[in-house]
Design an enzyme around this catalytic site. Sequence first.
Site, PDB file in Angstrom:
ATOM      1  N   GLU A  88      37.225  32.872  48.495  1.00  0.00           N
ATOM      2  CA  GLU A  88      36.397  34.055  48.777  1.00  0.00           C
ATOM      3  C   GLU A  88      35.309  34.247  47.719  1.00  0.00           C
ATOM      4  OE1 GLU A  88      40.002  36.500  49.323  1.00  0.00           O
ATOM      5  OE2 GLU A  88      38.984  37.279  51.106  1.00  0.00           O
ATOM      6  N   GLU A 148      46.358  33.626  53.089  1.00  0.00           N
ATOM      7  CA  GLU A 148      47.007  34.904  52.808  1.00  0.00           C
ATOM      8  C   GLU A 148      48.052  35.291  53.840  1.00  0.00           C
ATOM      9  OE1 GLU A 148      43.873  34.195  52.413  1.00  0.00           O
ATOM     10  OE2 GLU A 148      43.074  35.142  50.607  1.00  0.00           O
ATOM     11  N   ALA A 152      44.664  35.190  44.344  1.00  0.00           N
ATOM     12  CA  ALA A 152      45.140  36.348  43.590  1.00  0.00           C
ATOM     13  C   ALA A 152      46.479  36.029  42.941  1.00  0.00           C
ATOM     14  CB  ALA A 152      45.295  37.531  44.529  1.00  0.00           C
ATOM     15  N   GLY A 159      41.568  34.136  47.375  1.00  0.00           N
ATOM     16  CA  GLY A 159      40.514  34.799  46.608  1.00  0.00           C
ATOM     17  C   GLY A 159      39.603  33.829  45.882  1.00  0.00           C
TER      18      GLY A 159
END
Length: 721
Positions: free
Chosen positions: A119, A141, A66, A116
Site C-alpha cells: 500500500e 489482509e 503492519a 501495508g
Amino acid sequence: MTTTFRFETDAAGIATITLDVPGKPVNLITPEFQEDLAAALEQIAADGSIRGVVITSARRDFMAGADLKDLATAHDRGMSADEAAGFSRALNQLYRRLETCGKPVAAAINGLALGGGLELALACHYRVLADAPKVVVGLPEVKVGLLPGAGGTQRLIRLAGIANALPLMVEGRHLPPAEALKLGIVHELAPPEQVVARARAWLATGPEPVAPWDRKGFRVPGGAGQQNPAVAQVFMAGNALVAKSTWRNFPAPVAILSAVYEGSQLPFDKALAVESKYFGKLLAGPVARNLMRTLFINKGLADSLARRPEGVPTSRVGRLGILGAGMMGAGIAYVSAQAGITVVLLDTTLEAAERGKGYSRRLLDKAMQRGKGTQAAADELLGRILTTTDYADLAGCDLVVEAVFEQRDLKAEVTARAEAVVPASCVVASNTSTLPITGLAQASKRPANFIGLHFFSPVDRMPLVEVIVGRRTAPGTLARALDYVAQLKKTPIVVNDSRGFYTSRVIGTFTSEGQAMLAEGIAPALIENAAKLAGFPVGPLAVSDEVTLELQWKITRQAEQDLGARFQRPVGHDVLETMIALGRLGRRQGGGYYDYPEGQPKRLWPGLASHWPVREEQPPAEDLVKRFLFIEALESVRCLDEGVITHPADADLGSILGIGYPAWTGGALSWIETVGLEAFVAECARLARSHGPRFRAPRSLKARAAAGTRFHPLPGAGRAA
Ligand code: NAI
C-alpha cells in the site's frame, strides 16, 4: 533523526528513503515508522531543493505490512469500531500526504511487498518492481480477518479495475512480478540491483507528482457502479463465491466487497474514509482477533518451538527410520525426504516398502504435471528413500518413527527390534493415534528416549504434528522431536499422554455428536450441512467414514477394556454398533454412512432412514451448529483441566490445524472467549437440559467465568491462567 529508515538527499535533488525498521525480522509498519515518515514528508514538501523521492529498502524485502502484534489486541482492549478505524485513518492520511506532497515519488520495490508495504508503494506515483524468483506483491489482509486499510482497496481497483482487483483482495493472493505488471499494479520490472536506478531514471523525466485518480475525469478502469452491467456481474459472482467458500463466517471478504462497491463510486478521499470505516469494524470484531492471535502469532510461536525445553543443543535428523510403509509411513517418508533427510523405510516385505516409496513417486509426478519441480530433483528425493525389510539398515538412525498397525503387541515387537540396532541416543517415536505413549514405552528399553509423534493424513498436506510426552519421556527427547518437526516445517503442539491425546479425543466428540443426532431422528443431510455451516470442512458422518467406523468402534472397545468401571459409553454409540452389525464399516470397506458409487460423488446411504427414521419436525441448523462447536470446546476444557493440554494456544492450534475446527473461531478455547465465558456457561446449562449432561460446563470453566479469568492473557496482563 529517523530510526526506521535512512533519509538522504543528493546533489541532484533526489531524496532517498531506505527502509530499515530496527528490531523486526522484516520491515513492518510501526508507530515509529509512521512518525518518521510524517516528519520526512514535511521536510520533502518544504525543501525546495528536493525534486523527487525514491523509496526503497535496505533489507531483502521491501516491506511486509503492519505489525499484527499491535493490531491483534484491539478487540481485547475493548476498542470501538470507530476507535479501531483510527489505525486505518492515520495510515490513509499519511500515505495520502505522500501522494500529494507535491514531489514525484517512485517506489523501488527491491523485494516482497505485502499488505501495508504494498500500500505504501501504491501511494507512490511510480513503481519499479524487482523481477526475481521469490518476489511477490499482494494484499493478504483477508487471511487475518482484515481488509487492506491503508488505501489498498481503493488504489488497487483504480489501477487494475474492479474485476481484476477484487479477487486478489478477497482471496489474499500473492502475485509474481510478471502478473503485477500485466495488471498495471506496477509500471516496470527490473533486476533487483537496478530498481533504484530505474526509479531515478523515471524521476529524471520530470514527471508530474499527481496520482491518476487526482486527475480530472479519472474513471475506474472497466467502470464502477450498479449501472455498469460488467461490474454488477462481478459483485453478484463475488457475493456468491464468498458465501460458498466461507458460509458467511468470515466478515472480511464481505467487508472488502462493500468497501470496493461503495468506494469505487466516490471521490478518492471519501472512498478512503469508507475503507477505514469497514476496517474498523473488522479490527474491533472477534474474528480478526481470533485469526491473528491463533493462526499468526501463536502459530508463529509454535513454529519457532516455544515449547522446546531450554538448554538442549539444537539437533538435526540426518538418517530417519520408519517402521511400516503404509499410508502414514509412506507420507512421513515423503515429507522427511523432502526436508533432505535420508529415510530407511522398513516393512514386512520389500513389495510393501516399495509400495510406500511409490507414494512419493506419485506425488512428485503429479507435481511435475503441474509444472512444479524437475525430474532431477525428484530422482534425488527418491534416492534418499531406502526400502528394506532388514532391521540392520536402521543402524545409524537419529530417530525412528513407528507406523505399523494400531496393535499394542506389534508395536512393542517392532520397537524392540529397532532398538536392538539403533544407537543408544536414537529417539523412538510412535505415530499411534490412540494408544497411550506411556504404555507403549514399556516395551522400550530406553523409555526416556520414547515419545509420540502423531502425524495427520495426508501427511504432505496436513500442517500439524501432535507431540505426545509420556510419563518417562526426557526433556531432551522432546527437544529433539520438536527439532525434527521444525525440520519438516510443520507446526507442533505438545500434549501430555492420555487416551486419544488431544486431537483424537476431541474429534471423537464431534463424530459421536453426529451419531447422536442421527439417533434423534435428525435428517442426515441436515447434520452434515450444519457442520459445514459452522465451518467444519466435512460433516461428522463423512469424517466417520474416512476414519472408518470399524476403527472408532475398536477404539471404544479398547477403552472399555482398559478403563473397566470408569468407562463411559460415548453418546451415539448404539448407532455405531448397528452400523458395524450391518457391515457398513467405512469408506475403505465399501461404504458407511455414505455410498461411494464408482466414478460418482459420494451420497448418503438411503438405508439410514430405515434404521433411524427422520423426525417430522427438524431442529434449526443453528442448534446443531452450536452443539458441534460446544461439544469440542468442552472436551478441550477437560483436556486443559487434566493437564493433557498445558497451553491454551495448543488446543486452539491443534483443533484448527489437526481436526478441522473452524478457523474463524480462533480454535476450540478461543471460541469460548469469543462467545464470552459467562454466556458460554449459561448456554452449556441450556444445552445440558435439552441434550444431556455431556454439555455441562466443567467446574473449572464456571470458576473462570465467575472470576473473569480467560484462557489467553489480556494485553499487558501477563501470562494466562
Ligand atoms: P496402514 O495399515 O496403512 O499401514 C501399516 C503398515 O505397517 C503396513 O504397510 C504394514 O505392512 C506395516 N507393518 C505391519 N506389521 C509390520 C511389521 N511387523 N514390521 C514392519 N511393518 C509392518 O496403517 P496406517 O494408516 O498407516 O497407520 C499406521 C499407524 O499410524 C497406526 O498406529 C495408526 O493408528 C496411526 N495413524 C493413522 C492415521 C490415519 O489417518 N490412518 C493418522 C494418524 C496416525
